[in-house]
Design a protein around this motif. Structure first.
Motif, PDB file in Angstrom:
ATOM      1  N   ALA A 153      46.993  43.997  31.705  1.00  0.00           N
ATOM      2  CA  ALA A 153      46.627  43.195  32.592  1.00  0.00           C
ATOM      3  C   ALA A 153      45.511  42.062  31.968  1.00  0.00           C
ATOM      4  O   ALA A 153      45.119  42.026  30.913  1.00  0.00           O
ATOM      5  CB  ALA A 153      45.544  44.016  33.496  1.00  0.00           C
ATOM      6  N   ALA A 154      45.527  40.857  32.686  1.00  0.00           N
ATOM      7  CA  ALA A 154      45.061  39.911  32.124  1.00  0.00           C
ATOM      8  C   ALA A 154      43.276  40.138  31.852  1.00  0.00           C
ATOM      9  O   ALA A 154      42.884  41.093  32.677  1.00  0.00           O
ATOM     10  CB  ALA A 154      45.452  38.552  32.822  1.00  0.00           C
ATOM     11  N   SER A 155      42.593  39.348  31.427  1.00  0.00           N
ATOM     12  CA  SER A 155      41.226  39.565  31.477  1.00  0.00           C
ATOM     13  C   SER A 155      40.485  39.154  32.934  1.00  0.00           C
ATOM     14  O   SER A 155      41.156  38.283  33.330  1.00  0.00           O
ATOM     15  CB  SER A 155      40.528  38.226  30.469  1.00  0.00           C
ATOM     16  N   SER A 156      39.666  39.798  33.131  1.00  0.00           N
ATOM     17  CA  SER A 156      38.938  39.715  34.523  1.00  0.00           C
ATOM     18  C   SER A 156      37.731  40.263  34.515  1.00  0.00           C
ATOM     19  O   SER A 156      36.834  40.489  33.461  1.00  0.00           O
ATOM     20  CB  SER A 156      39.736  40.635  35.401  1.00  0.00           C
ATOM     21  N   PHE A 157      36.840  39.621  35.671  1.00  0.00           N
ATOM     22  CA  PHE A 157      35.193  39.865  35.448  1.00  0.00           C
ATOM     23  C   PHE A 157      35.271  41.550  35.673  1.00  0.00           C
ATOM     24  O   PHE A 157      34.192  42.122  34.963  1.00  0.00           O
ATOM     25  CB  PHE A 157      34.865  39.731  37.005  1.00  0.00           C
ATOM     26  N   ALA A 158      36.228  42.302  36.131  1.00  0.00           N
ATOM     27  CA  ALA A 158      35.995  43.713  36.091  1.00  0.00           C
ATOM     28  C   ALA A 158      36.105  44.455  34.692  1.00  0.00           C
ATOM     29  O   ALA A 158      35.367  45.396  34.217  1.00  0.00           O
ATOM     30  CB  ALA A 158      37.103  44.480  36.937  1.00  0.00           C
ATOM     31  N   GLU A 222      31.596  44.127  41.256  1.00  0.00           N
ATOM     32  CA  GLU A 222      32.497  43.150  41.333  1.00  0.00           C
ATOM     33  C   GLU A 222      32.293  42.004  40.260  1.00  0.00           C
ATOM     34  O   GLU A 222      33.309  41.284  40.096  1.00  0.00           O
ATOM     35  CB  GLU A 222      32.460  42.505  42.693  1.00  0.00           C
ATOM     36  N   ASP A 223      31.109  41.805  39.907  1.00  0.00           N
ATOM     37  CA  ASP A 223      30.774  40.870  38.639  1.00  0.00           C
ATOM     38  C   ASP A 223      29.738  41.110  37.981  1.00  0.00           C
ATOM     39  O   ASP A 223      29.008  42.104  38.312  1.00  0.00           O
ATOM     40  CB  ASP A 223      30.853  39.331  39.291  1.00  0.00           C
ATOM     41  N   ALA A 224      29.344  40.223  37.099  1.00  0.00           N
ATOM     42  CA  ALA A 224      27.969  40.591  36.246  1.00  0.00           C
ATOM     43  C   ALA A 224      26.812  40.382  36.882  1.00  0.00           C
ATOM     44  O   ALA A 224      25.876  41.223  36.734  1.00  0.00           O
ATOM     45  CB  ALA A 224      28.149  39.549  35.141  1.00  0.00           C
TER      46      ALA A 224
END
Length: 402
Positions: A153-158, A222-224
């Motif tokens: 999978a690509a880089s993501s916030f998760a 969901e994010d930082a």
């Protein structure tokens, strides 16, 4: 508009991505210039300039793109080997999440978060390093990769949130969450329960780890920003968040001595820049300093107090000639040598004019230095001519062989 040039003064520190050097830009500003170890990238500046991010201000053109950064003092977080008190670990994790929040707000994911991607600066703040190339060796980065990233999978916030959870667990326990080497680490990330190794004393932080280290990306924060809010809410359960003074005390003597050594180099470089700007007798620059042009065709400008040693520039010239043979011709090399000699003559003329107008007392004090500068320039010019002759002969021989 003339090309921007950089005069290298001293090595600030070695970084995983390359050598970080203090340099004076042609407009007189002191900057840090990162010379990468390879051309791998991409080299890019983050779209956010938050205080918790350390990211390039500009990219210097060339065969190996150099990164122009603020000269920030600090040590990478991979020096942290011991267990940290919860208030200190949570403060550093909050710093990382704050930097990630600025990155996520700009629409970017880090994708390679690990201890080498966190810089512990002189204030005791954890700054997120965003330089483009992935920091640290692959085996180290694998320990902090999310399960879905290991599946392609690509880089993501998760994925960034998962890496913060692994970092926080490591700082709180003093041991890696997933042990092993190489593919053994990958197998453990895929099969082991990340919550099984959490000590009982960290039970008050269980809701935080459940949102950071959930296996399904959709079950994580969901994010930082969401992760930072939960961390702040739960921090009072384990003593709150440590102050900067407490963080600096726990970073240890190795961090303190490294930062102090960098501060000394930075202060010396700042004094040298001030002396240049005030046109007063200059502080002695490092003996191995020589100017670095923004591109291969940029002009080289030498200063009279500089060690006129041709070995460094000529070694770089030979290396570039070997890498780009066929694009470089003897005619271009002769033009390069002529421009260097013109710059030497112009600098010598300006020094002599300054000596003539300095007054009798100043001349009496400067005569020994002027004689040394004159002799050094003559010797350097002679060495330069000899070295350029050898380089031309080498290029002709290679051209004839082809």
């Amino acid at each position: 508009m003339p090309p921007t040039t950089y005069e290298i003064l001293d090595l600030l520190r070695s970084a995983p991505e390359g050598e970080l050097e203090l340099a004076v830009r042609s407009d007189g500003r002191l900057v840090a210039l990162l010379e990468p170890r390879s051309a791998e990238g991409p080299f890019c500046a983050a779209r956010s300039l938050h205080a918790n991010l350390w990211t390039p201000r500009a990219i210097r053109a060339g065969e190996l793109p150099g990164l122009v950064l603020d000269p920030l003092l600090g040590v990478r977080a991979d020096v942290l080997k011991e267990r940290l008190p919860p208030p200190v670990a949570l403060r550093l994790a909050l710093d990382v999440l704050t930097g990630l929040d600025a990155l996520h707000d700009a629409g970017d994911a880090h994708g390679a978060l690990c201890p080498s991607a966190v810089l512990l600066d002189e204030e005791g703040r954890g700054r997120l390093v965003v330089l483009g190339p992935e920091p640290g060796p692959l085996e180290t980065r694998l320990r902090y990769a999310a399960p879905e990233q290991l599946e392609g999978a690509a880089s993501s916030f998760a994925g960034d949130v998962w890496a913060v959870g692994v970092l926080l667990h490591e700082w709180l326990t003093g041991a890696p969450l997933f042990e092993g080497r190489g593919w053994e680490v990958v197998a453990r990330i895929a099969a082991d329960d990340p919550h099984a190794r959490r000590p009982a004393e960290l039970a008050p932080l269980a809701p935080l780890f459940e949102r950071l280290l959930a296996r399904a990306p959709g079950e994580r924060a969901e994010d930082a920003c969401a992760a930072a809010s939960l961390l702040i809410e739960l921090a009072p359960r384990v003593g709150g968040l440590a102050s900067r003074e407490v963080v600096r005390a726990y970073l240890g003597p190795d961090w303190e001595s490294a930062v102090e050594a960098q501060r000394t180099r930075l202060q010396t470089a700042q004094a040298y820049v001030r002396s240049m700007q005030e046109r007063s007798p200059r502080a002695d620059p490092p003996s191995d300093a020589f100017p670095l042009p923004d591109t291969f065709t940029g002009a080289i400008a030498l200063t009279p107090t500089m060690d006129l040693d041709w070995r460094g520039p000529l070694a770089a010239l030979r290396g570039r000639a070997r890498r780009t043979f066929g694009a470089i011709r003897p005619r271009a090399l002769r033009a390069r040598g002529a421009s260097v000699l013109r710059a030497l003559r112009a600098r010598g003329a300006s020094v002599l004019r300054a000596l003539r107008t300095g007054g009798a007392s100043a001349l009496g004090a400067l005569r020994p230095r002027a004689a040394w500068a004159r002799d050094a320039m003559r010797a350097a010019a002679a060495r330069g001519r000899r070295e350029l002759g050898r380089a031309l002969a080498w290029l002709r021989e290679r051209a004839e062989r082809r």
